[in-house]
Design an enzyme around this catalytic site. Structure first.
Site, short mmCIF file in Angstrom:
data_model
loop_
_atom_site.label_atom_id
_atom_site.label_comp_id
_atom_site.label_asym_id
_atom_site.label_seq_id
_atom_site.Cartn_x
_atom_site.Cartn_y
_atom_site.Cartn_z
N CYS A 205 0.84 -1.20 0.00
CA CYS A 205 0.00 0.00 0.00
C CYS A 205 0.88 1.25 0.00
O CYS A 205 0.61 2.21 -0.72
CB CYS A 205 -0.93 0.00 1.21
SG CYS A 205 -2.16 1.32 1.20
N CYS B 139 -7.90 -3.53 7.65
CA CYS B 139 -8.92 -2.72 8.33
C CYS B 139 -10.08 -3.54 8.85
O CYS B 139 -10.54 -3.37 9.97
CB CYS B 139 -9.41 -1.66 7.37
SG CYS B 139 -10.63 -0.53 8.05
#
Length: 348
Positions: free
Chosen positions: A118, A216
């Site tokens: 990411c 997440c």
């Protein structure tokens, strides 16, 4: 695909007079970061704030980690400082660059690191290219707990050893990091960052957010009794993705250090632990009185075997590849250094 995604994001094409492009997550570290930039002399109108939307396996109203709320929190932080805020709807981009290769890794039996991808491909890749190219920003800024030094550029660990995130920036480009501010990396999180959040007037619910762990929306279930449909675990996520890809999950043996079968697994690719990590299984591996905890010592995808041991495996050497030197001059081999293979580990 990338050009199509960017064309939809008019803020990346039209936000003018940007000196610093900042990435907000909705958490406390990135919430304090703009305040520190303003203290350093940047005016709110010189700062433009962004947050890109993450991919999730379900519609956001069905998952505990709701991206819509995180986006609203990031906007609230920007509004608090009087900074323009722009949402970036990059779910497809994030899936292609981060999540898809992560699934590929798990299905091949390795332990991937989506946080590093990411950073490399999205935050310090596509976003950085857009910030410095289309926006003509002089710098970008994030809430990472690392420190940067100039002339020549050096990436240093954060002041807080418990929160240092330099590990996750190991694959990013040196020239991008050299144009990035990391204000919170100069402070201890619990003793200083949290106090600054109060001083800056950050909303209390953002101050009190727990630090994110894992992906997440995964690893949320704390026990087998937790059947909340808004929660999902990593093995469930891998199973779902595998079924979409036609992956076959077959039951197989769990073998201990003496070669004995001590239990069964229900699909070797569902066990995502790193070699050397302590893991647990139901029924104590079928061993009377067993507590169900062992160290993972090996995976054999081809034979569908999982190997465990009573003691943590150790090695006297490690083989590494694909070096990304973040120093001005590459070291001359052989040389001494410290290293680690997991972020919580102390450098050795």
């Amino acid at each position: 695909m990338l050009e199509t995604a960017l064309k939809k994001e008019s803020p990346l094409l039209t936000a003018n007079n940007t000196i610093v492009a900042v990435l907000l997550s909705g958490g406390i570290d990135s919430a304090v970061m703009p305040g520190l930039l303003i203290k350093q002399g940047y005016k709110p109108e010189q700062i433009k704030a962004y947050r890109f939307k993450l991919w999730a396996p379900e519609p956001e109203d069905k998952t505990e980690c709701q991206e819509r709320q995180e986006m609203l929190d990031a906007k609230e932080v920007a509004d608090h400082y009087g900074i323009e805020f722009f949402p970036l709807y990059w779910e497809k981009l994030v899936y292609d660059k981060v999540f898809s290769p992560t699934f590929d890794g798990y299905f091949s039996g390795i332990t991937p690191n989506p946080d590093m991808w990411c950073n490399e491909f999205v935050k310090f890749g596509v976003f950085a290219d857009s910030a410095f190219g289309r926006l003509k920003a002089s710098f970008m800024a994030t809430g990472h707990h690392v420190r940067g030094r100039d002339n020549p550029f050096q990436l240093l660990v954060g002041k807080d050893p418990e929160k240092d995130q330099s590990y996750f920036l190991a694959t990013t480009k040196r020239e991008i990091l050299a144009r990035t501010h990391f204000p919170v990396g100069e402070y201890l999180k619990d003793d200083e960052v949290r106090k600054m959040a109060i001083d800056f007037g950050i909303p209390r619910r953002i101050q009190e957010k727990q630090s994110s762990r894992d992906w997440c929306f995964v690893a949320k279930r704390q026990s087998e009794k937790d059947n909340n449909p808004s929660k999902i675990s990593l093995d469930e996520l891998i199973y779902r993705e595998g079924m979409l890809r036609g992956v076959e999950f077959k039951a197989g043996q769990i073998i201990d250090e003496s070669g004995l079968e001590v239990g069964k697994h229900n699909g070797i690719m569902l066990y995502t632990a790193t070699i050397g990590q302590k893991i647990g299984f139901k029924n104590g591996f079928g061993v009377p009185g067993g507590n169900g905890r062992r160290y993972l010592v090996g995976k054999d995808i081809a034979k569908n075997l999982l190997y465990v041991g009573s003691f943590q495996p150790q090695a006297s050497e490690v083989r590494v590849s694909n070096f990304n030197w973040l120093v001005e001059e590459k070291p001359v081999f052989p040389f001494k250094c410290s290293g680690k293979i997991r972020t919580p580990q102390k450098a050795q």
